[in-house]
Design a protein around this motif. Structure first.
Motif, mmCIF file in Angstrom:
data_model
loop_
_atom_site.group_PDB
_atom_site.id
_atom_site.type_symbol
_atom_site.label_atom_id
_atom_site.label_comp_id
_atom_site.label_asym_id
_atom_site.label_seq_id
_atom_site.Cartn_x
_atom_site.Cartn_y
_atom_site.Cartn_z
ATOM 1 N N VAL A 22 5.219 -22.094 64.369
ATOM 2 C CA VAL A 22 5.831 -23.423 64.534
ATOM 3 C C VAL A 22 6.586 -23.453 65.861
ATOM 4 C CG1 VAL A 22 7.445 -25.091 63.565
ATOM 5 C CG2 VAL A 22 5.981 -23.737 62.033
ATOM 6 N N LYS A 24 7.602 -26.137 67.656
ATOM 7 C CA LYS A 24 8.397 -27.339 67.950
ATOM 8 C C LYS A 24 9.715 -26.987 68.633
ATOM 9 C CE LYS A 24 10.633 -27.342 63.434
ATOM 10 N NZ LYS A 24 10.615 -27.846 62.049
ATOM 11 N N ILE A 90 2.840 -30.804 61.372
ATOM 12 C CA ILE A 90 3.597 -30.525 60.147
ATOM 13 C C ILE A 90 4.720 -31.520 59.921
ATOM 14 C CG2 ILE A 90 3.115 -28.038 60.145
ATOM 15 C CD1 ILE A 90 5.897 -27.616 61.379
ATOM 16 N N MET A 174 0.665 -28.694 50.883
ATOM 17 C CA MET A 174 1.741 -28.133 51.697
ATOM 18 C C MET A 174 3.051 -28.422 50.976
ATOM 19 S SD MET A 174 4.346 -29.328 53.909
ATOM 20 C CE MET A 174 4.782 -29.301 55.622
ATOM 21 N N MET A 176 7.566 -27.607 50.607
ATOM 22 C CA MET A 176 8.820 -27.012 51.057
ATOM 23 C C MET A 176 9.729 -26.834 49.859
ATOM 24 S SD MET A 176 10.059 -28.372 54.690
ATOM 25 C CE MET A 176 9.433 -30.021 54.846
ATOM 26 N N MET A 218 8.386 -20.439 55.011
ATOM 27 C CA MET A 218 8.916 -20.583 56.363
ATOM 28 C C MET A 218 9.672 -19.289 56.695
ATOM 29 S SD MET A 218 9.907 -24.659 55.845
ATOM 30 C CE MET A 218 11.445 -24.539 56.654
ATOM 31 N N SER A 219 10.376 -19.274 57.827
ATOM 32 C CA SER A 219 11.027 -18.020 58.255
ATOM 33 C C SER A 219 11.852 -17.367 57.145
ATOM 34 C CB SER A 219 11.940 -18.273 59.464
ATOM 35 O OG SER A 219 11.164 -18.629 60.577
ATOM 36 N N ARG A 234 4.306 -21.070 57.615
ATOM 37 C CA ARG A 234 4.690 -21.832 58.817
ATOM 38 C C ARG A 234 5.994 -21.261 59.346
ATOM 39 N NH1 ARG A 234 4.473 -25.313 54.589
ATOM 40 N NH2 ARG A 234 6.699 -25.650 54.934
ATOM 41 N N ILE A 235 5.877 -20.426 60.377
ATOM 42 C CA ILE A 235 7.052 -19.683 60.819
ATOM 43 C C ILE A 235 7.447 -20.076 62.243
ATOM 44 C CG2 ILE A 235 7.980 -17.364 61.221
ATOM 45 C CD1 ILE A 235 6.414 -16.389 58.885
ATOM 46 N N GLY A 236 8.691 -20.537 62.374
ATOM 47 C CA GLY A 236 9.190 -20.990 63.670
ATOM 48 C C GLY A 236 10.281 -20.102 64.216
ATOM 49 N N SER A 237 11.487 -20.262 63.705
ATOM 50 C CA SER A 237 12.655 -19.605 64.314
ATOM 51 C C SER A 237 12.538 -18.080 64.325
ATOM 52 C CB SER A 237 13.944 -20.051 63.618
ATOM 53 O OG SER A 237 13.793 -20.049 62.231
ATOM 54 N N ARG A 243 16.089 -23.122 67.383
ATOM 55 C CA ARG A 243 15.689 -24.312 68.142
ATOM 56 C C ARG A 243 16.908 -24.946 68.788
ATOM 57 N NH1 ARG A 243 12.134 -24.088 63.851
ATOM 58 N NH2 ARG A 243 13.625 -24.919 62.361
HETATM 59 C C1 LIG Z 1 10.362 -26.537 61.375
HETATM 60 C C2 LIG Z 1 9.468 -26.370 60.241
HETATM 61 C C3 LIG Z 1 9.018 -25.095 59.848
HETATM 62 C C4 LIG Z 1 9.513 -23.803 60.492
HETATM 63 O O1 LIG Z 1 10.783 -23.505 60.042
HETATM 64 P P1 LIG Z 1 11.494 -22.084 60.397
HETATM 65 O O2 LIG Z 1 12.586 -22.007 59.405
HETATM 66 O O3 LIG Z 1 11.965 -22.210 61.797
HETATM 67 O O4 LIG Z 1 10.480 -21.037 60.237
HETATM 68 C C5 LIG Z 1 8.104 -25.011 58.816
HETATM 69 N N1 LIG Z 1 7.655 -26.118 58.183
HETATM 70 C C6 LIG Z 1 8.058 -27.354 58.530
HETATM 71 C C7 LIG Z 1 7.508 -28.516 57.799
HETATM 72 C C8 LIG Z 1 8.968 -27.527 59.561
HETATM 73 O O5 LIG Z 1 9.363 -28.761 59.883
#
Ligand SMILES: *Cc1c(COP(=O)(O)O)cnc(C)c1O
Length: 244
Positions: A22, A24, A90, A174, A176, A218-219, A234-237, A243
């Protein structure tokens, strides 16, 4: 740093789980770094930002091509620079932004209304495309989070099995979990999503064949999501840092 974490995740994740990076709010250079570490799937949550990154890549490619032509460099390498990158969407997608996003994405994770589904269908039919989507059930405790009730998802798939939204490929769900430190609540949410997913596959066999993806984790909660059958985390941070 980015490279190290991606390599570590690739070792850690079971072969059945795809890593969606991820990106973004992070610059294109961070995507290039992850790409060099072998990452291919990137997810964005805002249409403008996705388009800006797609354009940035094209710009870089054109510069490389121009340079290769000038210096007699490797033209085909320049032309195919990062050409196997895949973009996923996403975020919250408004119907008036669809046409910005749909030309570039391989998968929309976050379809949360029939209105959006109808709009995707019209664009896809007009452009002779088939668009891959995941449906997003609402299971988290927060009222603010978007998503379908389970019954709405079953109704959509029943209609799809009867031929509705013929330019949309329903690939899975999908979800959360509630934003909390309480692992029991996270488990409860992932378990609910998993149950809806299993019901979908069982009740609509004509769709089940392509309905194989469960995008959860996620993370902070991906190891738990994997226990509940995640096929895409879905891994971002964790990869790119906090961010801005
Ligand atoms: C931002 C986001 C993520 C990533 O989140 P992290 O906690 O940074 O891994 C995953 N899924 C969705 C829908 C997001 O908006």
């Amino acid at each position: 740093m980015i490279e190290k974490i991606i390599k570590r995740l690739n070792v850690e994740l079971p072969a059945t789980v795809k890593l969606v990076a991820v990106s973004k709010f992070h610059p294109f250079e961070a995507i290039e770094e992850a790409y060099r570490a072998g990452q291919r799937i990137f997810a964005e949550s805002r249409p403008q930002e996705l388009v800006a990154k797609v354009r940035r890549l094209e710009e870089i490619r054109q510069e490389m091509i121009a340079r290769a032509e000038q210096d007699g460099g490797d033209l085909s390498a320049a032309e195919s620079y990062m050409s196997d990158i895949q973009w996923h969407f996403i975020g919250h997608l408004q119907t008036n932004k669809l046409k910005m996003v749909l030309p570039y994405v391989n998968l929309i994770h976050s379809v949360h209304s029939v209105r959006l589904l109808d709009a995707i269908q019209s664009w896809a039919a007009a452009n002779d495309r088939k668009i891959n989507v995941l449906l997003e059930p609402h299971v988290a405790a927060e009222e603010s989070k978007q998503g379908f009730e389970a019954e709405e998802i079953y109704e959509i798939l029943a209609n799809a099995a009867d031929g509705a939204w013929s330019n949309v490929a329903f690939k899975g769900l999908m979800g959360m979990a509630t934003f909390t430190e309480d692992e029991e609540i996270i488990r409860r949410d992932f378990s609910s999503i998993r149950t809806i997913f299993d019901n979908c596959r069982e009740r609509y066999p004509s769709i089940a064949e392509g309905f194989t993806q469960l995008s959860i984790g996620m993370s902070d909660d991906y190891p738990i999501a994997i226990e509940y059958g995640s096929t895409m985390v879905r891994i971002g941070s964790m990869i790119f840092g906090e961010r801005k």
